[in-house]
Design a protein around this motif. Sequence first.
Motif, mmCIF file in Angstrom:
data_model
loop_
_atom_site.group_PDB
_atom_site.id
_atom_site.type_symbol
_atom_site.label_atom_id
_atom_site.label_comp_id
_atom_site.label_asym_id
_atom_site.label_seq_id
_atom_site.Cartn_x
_atom_site.Cartn_y
_atom_site.Cartn_z
ATOM 1 N N ASP A 3 82.174 -45.284 -15.341
ATOM 2 C CA ASP A 3 81.557 -43.727 -14.886
ATOM 3 C C ASP A 3 80.311 -43.850 -15.898
ATOM 4 N N GLY A 4 79.680 -42.646 -15.616
ATOM 5 C CA GLY A 4 78.242 -42.510 -16.243
ATOM 6 C C GLY A 4 78.104 -42.894 -17.720
ATOM 7 N N SER A 5 78.856 -42.285 -18.391
ATOM 8 C CA SER A 5 78.970 -42.708 -19.690
ATOM 9 C C SER A 5 78.914 -44.156 -20.223
ATOM 10 N N LYS A 6 79.823 -44.719 -19.609
ATOM 11 C CA LYS A 6 79.808 -46.293 -19.911
ATOM 12 C C LYS A 6 78.577 -46.940 -19.402
ATOM 13 N N ALA A 7 78.063 -46.609 -18.437
ATOM 14 C CA ALA A 7 77.035 -47.320 -17.559
ATOM 15 C C ALA A 7 75.726 -47.058 -18.462
ATOM 16 N N ALA A 8 75.664 -45.872 -18.949
ATOM 17 C CA ALA A 8 74.502 -45.483 -19.738
ATOM 18 C C ALA A 8 74.513 -46.038 -21.174
ATOM 19 N N SER A 9 75.594 -46.644 -21.593
ATOM 20 C CA SER A 9 76.018 -46.974 -22.876
ATOM 21 C C SER A 9 75.503 -48.823 -22.881
ATOM 22 N N HIS A 10 75.836 -49.235 -21.645
ATOM 23 C CA HIS A 10 75.621 -50.457 -21.286
ATOM 24 C C HIS A 10 74.061 -50.804 -21.218
ATOM 25 N N LEU A 11 73.659 -49.923 -20.565
ATOM 26 C CA LEU A 11 71.806 -49.843 -20.165
ATOM 27 C C LEU A 11 71.263 -49.599 -21.612
ATOM 28 N N LYS A 12 71.765 -48.802 -22.367
ATOM 29 C CA LYS A 12 71.055 -48.615 -23.874
ATOM 30 C C LYS A 12 71.121 -50.025 -24.619
ATOM 31 N N THR A 13 72.165 -50.496 -24.483
ATOM 32 C CA THR A 13 72.597 -51.782 -25.198
ATOM 33 C C THR A 13 71.331 -52.964 -24.696
ATOM 34 N N LYS A 14 71.332 -52.950 -23.190
ATOM 35 C CA LYS A 14 70.236 -54.087 -22.809
ATOM 36 C C LYS A 14 69.099 -53.602 -23.142
ATOM 37 N N LEU A 15 68.700 -52.271 -23.281
ATOM 38 C CA LEU A 15 67.200 -51.630 -23.447
ATOM 39 C C LEU A 15 66.948 -52.557 -24.980
ATOM 40 N N PHE A 16 68.017 -52.074 -25.740
ATOM 41 C CA PHE A 16 67.687 -52.593 -26.984
ATOM 42 C C PHE A 16 67.350 -54.038 -27.301
ATOM 43 N N PHE A 17 68.059 -54.817 -26.430
ATOM 44 C CA PHE A 17 67.878 -56.301 -26.716
ATOM 45 C C PHE A 17 66.652 -56.922 -25.750
ATOM 46 N N ALA A 18 66.131 -55.882 -24.930
ATOM 47 C CA ALA A 18 65.034 -56.177 -23.960
ATOM 48 C C ALA A 18 63.862 -55.966 -24.922
ATOM 49 N N GLY A 19 63.930 -55.130 -26.012
ATOM 50 C CA GLY A 19 62.711 -54.915 -26.935
ATOM 51 C C GLY A 19 61.531 -54.757 -26.353
ATOM 52 N N LYS A 20 60.275 -55.381 -26.735
ATOM 53 C CA LYS A 20 59.112 -55.366 -26.317
ATOM 54 C C LYS A 20 58.799 -55.368 -24.873
ATOM 55 N N ARG A 21 59.653 -56.165 -24.309
ATOM 56 C CA ARG A 21 59.288 -56.484 -22.827
ATOM 57 C C ARG A 21 59.490 -55.349 -21.950
ATOM 58 N N VAL A 22 59.991 -54.080 -22.457
ATOM 59 C CA VAL A 22 59.985 -52.844 -21.885
ATOM 60 C C VAL A 22 59.370 -51.741 -22.549
ATOM 61 N N GLN A 23 58.026 -51.547 -21.776
ATOM 62 C CA GLN A 23 57.193 -50.661 -22.444
ATOM 63 C C GLN A 23 57.143 -49.363 -21.456
ATOM 64 N N THR A 24 57.634 -49.527 -20.379
ATOM 65 C CA THR A 24 57.496 -48.145 -19.458
ATOM 66 C C THR A 24 58.678 -47.896 -18.764
ATOM 67 N N ALA A 25 58.927 -46.764 -18.345
ATOM 68 C CA ALA A 25 60.150 -46.240 -17.502
ATOM 69 C C ALA A 25 60.265 -47.253 -16.129
ATOM 70 N N ARG A 26 59.051 -47.734 -15.510
ATOM 71 C CA ARG A 26 59.323 -48.686 -14.570
ATOM 72 C C ARG A 26 59.677 -49.879 -14.815
ATOM 73 N N ASP A 27 59.381 -50.481 -16.151
ATOM 74 C CA ASP A 27 59.903 -51.678 -16.729
ATOM 75 C C ASP A 27 61.338 -51.576 -16.922
ATOM 76 N N PHE A 28 61.613 -50.299 -17.371
ATOM 77 C CA PHE A 28 63.343 -50.185 -17.774
ATOM 78 C C PHE A 28 64.064 -50.402 -16.396
ATOM 79 N N ILE A 29 63.523 -49.597 -15.392
ATOM 80 C CA ILE A 29 64.176 -49.713 -14.089
ATOM 81 C C ILE A 29 64.709 -51.162 -13.685
ATOM 82 N N LEU A 30 63.181 -51.903 -13.638
ATOM 83 C CA LEU A 30 63.152 -53.094 -13.021
ATOM 84 C C LEU A 30 63.709 -54.149 -13.769
ATOM 85 N N GLY A 31 63.665 -54.070 -15.128
ATOM 86 C CA GLY A 31 63.939 -55.209 -15.903
ATOM 87 C C GLY A 31 65.198 -55.111 -16.695
#
Length: 118
Positions: A52-80
């Motif tokens: 569901d959306g809640s679990k998907a968002a949680s997973h992506l938040k974790t990935k975002l955390f570990f992506a760290g400085k590689r993600v600087q923009t919303a577009r980086d977030f979407i693609l990376g």
Amino acid sequence: MRRTHFLLVLLLVALPLAAAKRPGAEQEKIDWLLSEIERSDATFLRNGAEFDGSKAASHLKTKLFFAGKRVQTARDFILGVCSHSEASGKPYEMRFKDDTQRPLEKWLSERLDTFEKR
């Protein structure tokens, strides 16, 4: 017991280093996209499993955390972070109530366009 203590200390030291500092406007867009995912009534498909959306968002938040400085923009977030599984390389998909399916990356790009036009 010593190894556990060492790992805990290592984790406490490493966590702040992994957290990224992004431009405020970009973090606002990322947070908004995550809320769009969380509120969505679509089913998110990842490596053959459904979430569901809640679990998907949680997973992506974790990935975002570990992506760290590689993600600087919303577009980086979407693609990376939101485009595919790191484990399998398969794209993330979403299935809507009418059974149509699309890549999460495309849906988020459209949502971001909408946000930026406001």
